[in-house]
Structure formats: structure tokens, C-alpha cells
Enzyme design. Structure first.
Site: not given
Lengths: 497, 594
Positions: A18-19, A39, A57, A62, A65-66, A129, A196, A198, A202, A287, A462, A467
Site C-alpha cells: 500500500s505504502g 516487487e 494488506c 486486512c 481477513k475482513k 531487490g 492476544a 489484534y 481477530e 508479533g 435516530h 447517536e
């Protein structure tokens, strides 16, 4: 030849995650730089030889996983649907079907990344590389042979990789890469997750939804170290209520593979050592470490921490004047949108003539447990530690509307931390359905230093869970910040578009 | 801290005793209406103990747009904020301010008792919906003696039926959202198959079970409202209240006097007088049908129509929508309306624009045959209709309330005409809020008006006024539409130079499911000063996502501030902070060519 220099490129980026992708694209498209991006070939399990545009990601984090979390969340929907009159008993689940769908989507996204780079005029070079000197990158091409690239500037965006805790039998355990490409659910249907943070939590939550007997072992007394204490408590309670077995203050010491293919996990907790048998799979979420081995950092004069983290200044510049690094390899705040922010700030600094610092303060983030958690700013503990003066804590715990009919007992929890003398909201934390979506807008307000009064004067929507954020009127408690003087919170220049 | 709290409790106890004594001394209304008035024995002390976050008040509505906006050093807010703190009843239990507070309460009672004329109550509220209850509770918390009347409980309202909780709880927001959640579950269950869940058969619905669970929840909420009334020490009277004069209300044949009268009677559906209209139903009924219709005709193109069409489509009905205008959802942002219209069509809702029903015939089997006229004059017929919903508007419930007789000025829609603090322009002792004042008929608006009314009239906060700018509103259709601030059209009316940012995308979950539904996000920015004027969204979770956006639109955040915010990945909401290039730009109100 890059304009005005004797180099092949203005910029060579190592890593098209991503970066790296964002930095390369912006440098090329927005600022007219001649850019190459190196890459590794695409694959799901990363290694020295395998990677792919999109990076952690998209391929190993991400996104997959999602998608799996979505799949798993249906279990909850099936049970909730009963209360709404739907006759749908919890059906069987076909992991391979979900995996093949997921694979297709990830391959599609990988293609999208390749195309993004191509459309921006960035040359994508497939291979591994490494740095020969501060201006030279050597690529071991995946098609064979070696290509040498010279560059005015070099960007290291090579990410991190999961690490396993060094215990006996750890070779039997897998990490997040393999979990997200698991060919089938394990037999026996029992998984031990270690850690434990994230990632581990998850996965544990996700597998639980798929009907796996889930055991989560971690060193601290609560999961999700570093997050708000009350929220951690809520998450632990929710997980327990959903049938996860939690082992706080517990460390596995040994993994033994049995003759039937199952594992026995020996662990040490408060009450001494015990063993859990008939484990189908052991997952380490213990980790991640930066991917900086053997890429020639010393040769180029790039300094790292002991653990391999590349040391950068606030403009993402390394100890070598023309070499920058960003994203997980710099281990600042390891989140996709942060790497993207760093990428844009880098492009503006290096090629846009506008030195721009990425700002890592008040970044909202989410943990996709079931139900999820979302957070921005300081936890109560961190606020007490780093701020001075009175801090007002507002909390609310309520049953989301859906649960009133579905019968689910879970409650949503929300918390606002306010610096009393300025009325500024310094942290917001929530555990409950949709909280990651709710948090985004709230996060913008917190980032822009909104006051509690400004939240209060917002008329709610509402009926929503969100809210509640603007209707928390009376504080739950007041605590004292322990810092002697208020830290300087003045923001320096943030990045421009 | 603990000691302080104990002191506060002691102080509160003393105040409670004092108030109880003064209440005993005051003339009891029981002399007039012993049976009808359910006197609450709960005290103000317990009322405060029950004051949870959702119940508590705030006087923070007072800050206006003149305040420094998200200033880095909000010193300017400070003094104002402190003042707010010291006078907010919600802060009573937390600090020494409560001394001042209880003094002001005492002052109010003394002032009230020294009035020349004696009234049974300081405040009499007609209507125990969201706004009426909020106003009454807060008035009572300020020390006012309050009575409230409401009709007996029923899910379908009439001249003789109502119930505490009002439209929102019994015939609006809550049942609608519950039915909407239930309906969207079909989609979820079906999508599950694409995620690898193997369903033996398509999901079947037990409508009775849904209805029973929904109604249990509505009853529970009705009871919570009753309890809140009781806890706040408000006299509850079941019956229809009618104005006799500017200070007198008649309920169940008994006359009750009050210094102030608050009308919070809400609105009701209107049905146009067409042939056979008696065979149609309104939103009250459709939220409590005994059977789910197989074929539903919805007349109207507003948010109620759109929501009900979506709900019953999701429960498997064949749904038709007839609406008079050319487009659905008049008044909403055009891109959003176009997007949601496409999504409705994709989901198989039959839309018929510029269409008005002219005749409804009930067949022997109970089904309806509906004749409608198109704009062209052409007539069309729709038969075998199980239910026909008239969602053609609502109007204030102000008939037969004695308002006109008492000289209370009504507007064109029969709404009570009020000033900026909800006071009748003709009769100063009469106030009106919520839907019957017909400003912005939304529950949180009624709640806000209730709060500001009580603060203004009973809390001595004369500067407090309801603020109507940047109030988000949501259509709970499938998909949801949520909006805050100015639409593109409204922005162009007010400003010359506008940038419009658009993003249309497939939400991540739809990447795997066969659901082709797309989300739309839109930002409208004032190009002169970079300020965000409006945020709009169509898609899943739009309502939850928009709340935070409404705070930032209200306080004039700039687009560059938005750009500097880091997204939450992967969510739909992050799209709001990642829109980089404007889709359209207007300069001097003219669309710029690429």
C-alpha cells in the site's frame, strides 16, 4: 534516463504494498518523477521469493481477513435471524468455497495494483531487490538474471513478516499468512491461538464463528494490550460469552505432534503447567518483524534498530540522505492507511518540493473481532499517563436495537475521554456492531480537536447506535492526569495534497 | 472524591425533604381529579439517581456557530463551557456546583409560588412522545411541578388511542427499524451461501414470531417511557387533553390549570380523498400487519414510502410504488436519489413516477384493484393488491384540541406557529414542539426542542435555543440513504463556487456475495474557503457512518482537514477521507468543463 541526472530513475521503490505503491504513483503521476517499483512474484504465503503487488494488506492482511470475518459473522446472523422470525438453522459451512472466492478477489485486487502502477507510468520490475550502494539497486529478476538500477532516490517499503514465539515444536505452528490461505479447517476442529494482539484475537473470533473450538493463550491478563482497558475487558467478555476459551497470563511451552496428526499444546499459567490435547491447529499471532534481512542496508548506509526496524526521521528519511523508508518496515504505526499517508507525504517531500511530515497522532483504527472494536486518540490509561489536569470520562453501555429482538445479550460500549479544562475530546473508544464504520466520522472530529460541547450540540441520527456518541451527557467519573506539564500538542505542518 | 459524593447525596436528600414539604404544602390537584391522576411518589432524588447518560440533560446546545470552530486552542469556549457545566443539571452529582444548582431550584420554586395567580401545575404537557416526555422530565428536574397526559396505548393511533413513547417508539422509527433489520436478514442469509454456508432450503419467515417479538419490544419501550415519567415525579394522566383557555386543560372532564402548557401532540398520516380510499392503510397499520402482504402498492415517494417499499420487498413481496413527482425522495441530493432509484430497480421494486391513484376497488377475495392516472392522462390498472399504503404525507394532530377556540394561532398545515423558543406566537403561555410545530419532524429534533424548552423556561437559561442547522437525516431503505448539510442543488443556490466529490464503489462484502449493490458517497465543498457544506451517502451502514460526519459538517471542517485524516481500513466510511479529485466543479454557478 531520468531528467537532469545520471541515474536510470528518479526513484526506485522496493516493495509494491500500500505504502510503496502510493508513494510511487504520486511521485510519478503528480510530480513527474521517473519511477521503478520492485516487487516479488505474487503468492499468498510470503517469503524471500514470494510477495506480490498489494502487499500485506491486500494479500495477507486486512482484505482477506475482513472477507473471512464477514464469512464468519454469518454464524451470528443465523442465530440472530431466529428472533426476527426467520427459520434458518445454522447450516454447514464449506471452507474451501469461501477460500476459492477469497482467492479470486485477492487475485483481482493484485491485478488492480499492477494496473494502478502501470497507469501511473511506474515500471514494475518483478524480482528481489537489494541495495548495492546508496544509489544502486540490484534486482534478481524472477524471470532469471540480474538487473541493476541506479536511482537518485530510493524508497524502502518492504513491510514486515510474522514471527513465531521460539518454543519447542513451534515448527508445527502456523502464522497469519498461512491462516489466510488455509486449505481447510483443521481436524480435530480445535485451534489454539497464541498471543492476544489484534491479529490473534481477530483470528480467534473468526474461527469461533466457523464453529471451531477456540482456545486463546496470552501473557497479559487481558487481550489487546495498549488499547483502552475497559474496552479490552468488554472484548474479553464478549469473546467468552461467544464460547471462546481464554487463557490469560498463559504461555505455551511445547507443541507436540501426535501420531494421528493432532497436536498437544503444553502451557504454563498461574496454576502451573497443563496440556491441551486433540488440537487441530496452532496459530501464532506473536508479533511481526521488519523484512530487512539481506537487502544490503549496511552497504547503502541505512541504519536499523536491533530488531531490524529502519530508523527514519519525521520525513521518513533514513540515515542515508537519499534513501527513505515507510510503512511497517519503519514500525511506527503499522496500519495500511498510515503507510498510504506516509507515501503521499514522502512524494510531496522528495518530489513535490513541499517537505511534509506524516502525522501519527489521533489515527483511528479498528479491531475486527465479533463484535468489533474501534478507537481513536488516547486510551484512558494513556490519557492519565500523558496528560495533566482533570480528565472527564463519559461511558455508555447499551443494547443495540437489533439485539432487543434477536435476544443476543451483548451490549455496545462507548467511551469518550475529555480534557476538562479545554473541553477537548482526546479519545473515543467503542466495542460493538458497526463501530469501525461509526468511528470514521467521529475520528475526523477528534483529529480536528473537537470539543465535547461540539459533539453535544450535534443532533443525533435516530435510531442508530452512533447517536449515543452525541447524547452522553453526564460524566461517569473524573480522573486526574499524572503528567506534570501538558505536553506540547502543537501540530507541525501536515502533508498537503 | 467519595466524601464529596456523600456530601452531595446528603445535600440532595435535604433538598428532597424540602421539596417534598413544599409540595405537600402546595395545593394538591387530587381535589380535582383523584382517580384520573396517577400521582407518582418517586422523588426528585431518585429521578437524579436514574439519570443515566441517555436521560440526562445538557445545556450545551447553547453554543452557536459563532464559537471558535475546532480551534486548536479553544480558550474562547472555556468560560462558556464552564458556565454550561455549572448550570447543567446533569452535573449535579459530580461536584460542588450542585450547591448553586439546588439554590436555583429553590429560587424557581419560590418564584413559582409567589405568582399572583395559583395554578395546579407549573407545566402541563399534552402528548407523551419523545419531545413531550423530554421537556417534562427536564422541567421536573429543574424543580417544576409537571403533569402530562397521553391517550391509552395502541399501535394504531386515533383520536382516542396513543401511548407513551409516541410516534417514534410505537408507530415510527423503532418498529420501522426493527422491521428493516429483519428484512435485510434475508439478504444476509442469502449472501451467506456465497461465503460458503450451505443452506438446505431458502430462508422462511414466521411473520407471527417477528410481529410478536417486535411488539414485545415496543411494549417494553412504552413501559420505559412510563417509568421515566414516574421517576421524574411527573403526574401522568391517561386521557385526551384539550385546551380550555391559555392556562387550562381539560382531561377526562376535569379542568386542570397550569402556568405553561406544552403541546406535543405530533402528527398523523393523511389520506387523499380518492374513491375507495377507505380500503387503504397508513404507516401506523403497515408497521403492525397481521400478515405480510404478497403484493404491496405504496403510494408516495417520500422517505416513509421508500422505507416501507424496501422493507416489504425484503420480506418477499411484489412491491409497486406510485408517486406523483418525477423522482423519488424530493428534497434529497439528486445524485443520491438517482443512485437509490437505480438500486431500488435493481432489487425489483416496480417504480411508477408521475402516477396518481384515482380509484380503488375491493374485490370479493379482499384484494384491491387500483386504477391510476399517469401525467399523460393515460390510465393504468394494478390488480391483486393485498395492501395499499398511503404514504402521502402527515399533518399536525391539532384538530379538536381546543387550540383555535383558545386563540392559539395555527399555520397553513394546521401546525402551531411558534417562535424560536417554541413559544406560541399568539398565546405566550402555550408552547409547542416536535412534529406538531412542523419544523423538522425528527425524533432527535423533538428531543432537542424538549431540552431547550425546559432549559429556557424552567432552567433560567434564556440564551438557549434549538439549532436547526446541519441536522442529519436518514432514509432507512435498502440501501440506506443518509445526508447532512447542503445538497449539491442547495449549495449552488447559496454559493457560487462549489466542488463536488463523488465515489461509487462496491462494498467489500459484496465482492464475494452476488449482491450487485453499490454504495455512493458524496461531499459538497465550498471552493472559496474549502469548507465542507454537505455529506451524503447511499449504502449499507450509511446511518451509522453519517453521525460523525454531521458533527464535522456542522462545525465547518475543511476538505483539507478531511484529507489529513487517516482512514480506518477496511471500512466503507474511509471513502469519506480518501476522495481526492473533484468529480465536478462549479465556478460562478457554472459547471466547468474538463
Amino acid at each position: 534516463m531520468a531528467k537532469g541526472h545520471d541515474y536510470d530513475f528518479d526513484l526506485v521503490t522496493l516493495g509494491a504494498g500500500s505504502g510503496g505503491t502510493r508513494a510511487s504513483r504520486f511521485s510519478a503521476q503528480k510530480y513527474g518523477a521517473k519511477v521503478a517499483c520492485v516487487e516479488l512474484p505474487f503468492g499468498f504465503i510470503s517469503s524471500d521469493q514470494v510477495g506480490g503487488a498489494g502487499g500485506t494488506c491486500v494479500i495477507r492482511g486486512c482484505v482477506p481477513k475482513k472477507l473471512l470475518v464477514y464469512g464468519s459473522a454469518f454464524a451470528e446472523e443465523f442465530s440472530d435471524a431466529g428472533g426476527f422470525g426467520w427459520k434458518a438453522s445454522k447450516p454447514d459451512f464449506d471452507w474451501t468455497h469461501l477460500m476459492s472466492k477469497k482467492t479470486k478477489e485477492i487475485e483481482r485486487l493484485n491485478g488492480v495494483y499492477n494496473k494502478l502502477l502501470a497507469n501511473a507510468g511506474v515500471e514494475l520490475i518483478e524480482g528481489r531487490g537489494s541495495l548495492r550502494d546508496a544509489h544502486t539497486v540490484e534486482v534478481a529478476l524472477s524471470s532469471g538474471g540480474i538487473r541493476t538500477l541506479t536511482a537518485d532516490k530510493i524508497l524502502l517499503a518492504i513491510g514486515g513478516k510474522p514471527v513465531k514465539a521460539p518454543i519447542e515444536g513451534s515448527e508445527h505452528a502456523i502464522t497469519s499468512d498461512e491462516v489466510l490461505a488455509l486449505p481447510d479447517l483443521p481436524t480435530p476442529r480445535r485451534i489454539v491461538a497464541v498471543g492476544a494482539g489484534y491479529i490473534a484475537i481477530e483470528f480467534a473470533s473468526m474461527f469461533n464463528g466457523f464453529g471451531v473450538d477456540m482456545h486463546l493463550m496470552y501473557r497479559k491478563d487481558l487481550p489487546l494490550a495498549g488499547f483502552d482497558g475497559e474496552c479490552r475487558q468488554r472484548v474479553a467478555e464478549n469473546l467468552q460469552q461467544r464460547g471462546l476459551h481464554l487463557y490469560p497470563k498463559t504461555s505455551p511451552t511445547k507443541i507436540v505432534k501426535q501420531s494421528n496428526g493432532s497436536f498437544s499444546v503444553t502451557y504454563k499459567g498461574d496454576t502451573g503447567e497443563s496440556t491441551l490435547d486433540d488440537v487441530g491447529l496452532v496459530v501464532f499471532g506473536t508479533g511481526r518483524s521488519p523484512n530487512t534481512k539481506d537487502i544490503g542496508l549496511e552497504a547503502a548506509g541505512v541504519r536499523t534498530e536491533k530488531d531490524g526496524t529502519i530508523i527514519v526521521d519525521e520525513y521518513s528519511k533514513t540515515s542515508a540522505a537519499n534513501i527513505y523508508a515507510l510503512g511497517d518496515v519503519t514500525n511506527r504505526l503499522n496500519l495500511t492507511p498510515v503507510a498510504i499517508m506516509e507515501g503521499m507525504a514522502f512524494a510531496a517531500t522528495a518530489f513535490g518540493g513541499v517537505p511534509t511530515k506524516p502525522i501519527h497522532e489521533r489515527v483511528a483504527s479498528a479491531v475486527f473481532t465479533q463484535p468489533p472494536m474501534a478507537t481513536v486518540g488516547l486510551s484512558e490509561e494513556a490519557a492519565v499517563e500523558t496528560l495533566s489536569g482533570d480528565l472527564d470520562i463519559y461511558t455508555s453501555s447499551f443494547r443495540p436495537m437489533k439485539n432487543t429482538v434477536s435476544g443476543r445479550a451483548e451490549k455496545t460500549f462507548m467511551k469518550i475521554i475529555v480534557q476538562a479544562d479545554t473541553d477537548e475530546v482526546v479519545g473515543v473508544h467503542m466495542v460493538g456492531p458497526d463501530t469501525p464504520e461509526i468511528m470514521q466520522g467521529v475520528g475526523i472530529a477528534v483529529k480536528c480537536r473537537a470539543t465535547k460541547a461540539q459533539f453535544d450540540s450535534t443532533v443525533g441520527i435516530h435510531p442508530t447506535a452512533a447517536e449515543e456518541i452525541v447524547t452522553m451527557r453526564s460524566k461517569t467519573r473524573r480522573v486526574q492526569g499524572k503528567a506534570k506539564t501538558e505536553p506540547d500538542t502543537n501540530e507541525s505542518r501536515s502533508y498537503q495534497q | 472524591m467519595r466524601r464529596l459524593r456523600r456530601q452531595v447525596r446528603r445535600l440532595d436528600f435535604r433538598r428532597w425533604k424540602w421539596e417534598r414539604r413544599s409540595r405537600k404544602l402546595a395545593a394538591e390537584p387530587s381535589s380535582q381529579s383523584t382517580s384520573a391522576i396517577k400521582t407518582s411518589n418517586m422523588t426528585s432524588l431518585t429521578a437524579f439517581a436514574f439519570t443515566g447518560p441517555a436521560l440526562a440533560s445538557s445545556c450545551r446546545h447553547m453554543q452557536s456557530s459563532a464559537l471558535p470552530i475546532f480551534s486548536r486552542k479553544p480558550q474562547g469556549l472555556l468560560s462558556l463551557h464552564r458556565w454550561a457545566q455549572s448550570s447543567s443539571p446533569s452535573r449535579l452529582l459530580q461536584g460542588p456546583q450542585q450547591v448553586r444548582q439546588s439554590c436555583s431550584r429553590a429560587a424557581f420554586r419560590i418564584a413559582a409560588s409567589s405568582e399572583e395567580r395559583h395554578y395546579d401545575f407549573d407545566l402541563f404537557t399534552i402528548g407523551a412522545g419523545t419531545g413531550g416526555v423530554r421537556a417534562s422530565r427536564f422541567a421536573a428536574n429543574f424543580g417544576a411541578k409537571v403533569a402530562i397526559c397521553e391517550l391509552p396505548f395502541a399501535l394504531v393511533s386515533s383520536e382516542t388511542r396513543g401511548g407513551a413513547g409516541g410516534t417514534c417508539v410505537l408507530r415510527g422509527c423503532v418498529p420501522k427499524k426493527l422491521l428493516s433489520i429483519g428484512g435485510e436478514m434475508r439478504e444476509t442469509i442469502e449472501a451467506a451461501q456465497e461465503f460458503g454456508w450451505e443452506l438446505d432450503s431458502p430462508p422462511r419467515l414466521n411473520w407471527d414470531r417477528l410481529r410478536e417479538n417486535k411488539n414485545n419490544e415496543l411494549q417494553r419501550l412504552n413501559q420505559i417511557y412510563m417509568k421515566q415519567i414516574e421517576t421524574a415525579g411527573i403526574h401522568f394522566i391517561e386521557g385526551r387533553g384539550k385546551l380550555v383557555d391559555a392556562h387550562t386543560v381539560e382531561v377526562n372532564g376535569k379542568k386542570i390549570t397550569a402556568k405553561n402548557i406544552l403541546i406535543a401532540v405530533g402528527t398523523k398520516s393523511i389520506v387523499p380523498p380518492i374513491e375507495g380510499a377507505e380500503h387503504t392503510i397508513t404507516s401506523d397499520h403497515i408497521l403492525d400487519l397481521k400478515q405480510a402482504p404478497k403484493k404491496l402498492l405504496v403510494v408516495g415517494g417520500g422517505y416513509i414510502a421508500a422505507e416501507q417499499a424496501s422493507i416489504y420487498k425484503n420480506y418477499g413481496a411484489e412491491v409497486h410504488m406510485f408517486y406523483r413527482s418525477e423522482a423519488l425522495l424530493a428534497g434529497f441530493d439528486k445524485d443520491c436519489v438517482e443512485h437509490i432509484t437505480e438500486q431500488f430497480e435493481m432489487r425489483g421494486i416496480h417504480l411508477s413516477a408521475s402516477t396518481s391513484p384515482v380509484k380503488i376497488v375491493k374485490e370479493e377475495n379482499g384484494q384491491l384493484t387500483v386504477t391510476a392516472e399517469l401525467k399523460s392522462g393515460e390510465k393504468i390498472t394494478l390488480d391483486k393488491v393485498d395492501q395499499m399504503l398511503m404514504a402521502t404525507g402527515r399533518k399536525p394532530n391539532t384538530l379538536n384540541l381546543g387550540l383555535e377556540e383558545a386563540g392559539v394561532k395555527l399555520g397553513e398545515q394546521k401546525e402551531i406557529v411558534v417562535n424560536d423558543i417554541n413559544q406560541s406566537v399568539s398565546t405566550p403561555s402555550v408552547y409547542a414542539l416536535g412534529d406538531c410545530a412542523f419544523r423538522k419532524p425528527l425524533t432527535p429534533v423533538a428531543r432537542m426542542e424538549g431540552t431547550t424548552f425546559a432549559q429556557h423556561v424552567f432552567g433560567g437559561m434564556k440564551d438557549v435555543k434549538p439549532e436547526y442547522d446541519c441536522i442529519a437525516s436518514v432514509v432507512f431503505s435498502s440501501p440506506q440513504l443518509a445526508t447532512v448539510g447542503l445538497s449539491e442543488q442547495e449549495a449552488l443556490d447559496k454559493h457560487d463556487n462549489i466542488d463536488v466529490f463523488l465515489s461509487s464503489f462496491k462494498p467489500l462484502q459484496n465482492a464475494i456475495s452476488k449482491n450487485e449493490g453499490k454504495a455512493l458517497m458524496k461531499l459538497v465543498v465550498n471552493a472559496d474557503n474549502d469548507q465542507l457544506l454537505g455529506a451524503h451517502m447511499v449504502g449499507p451502514e450509511a446511518a451509522e457512518i453519517l453521525l460523525g460526519m454531521s458533527t464535522i459538517v456542522k462545525f465547518g471542517i475543511t476538505k483539507s482537514q478531511l484529507d489529513r485524516t487517516v482512514g480506518i481500513h477496511p471500512t466503507s466510511a474511509e471513502e469519506f477521507v480518501t476522495m481526492r479529485e473533484p468529480a465536478r466543479q462549479f465556478r460562478n454557478k457554472k459547471l466547468q468543463e474538463e
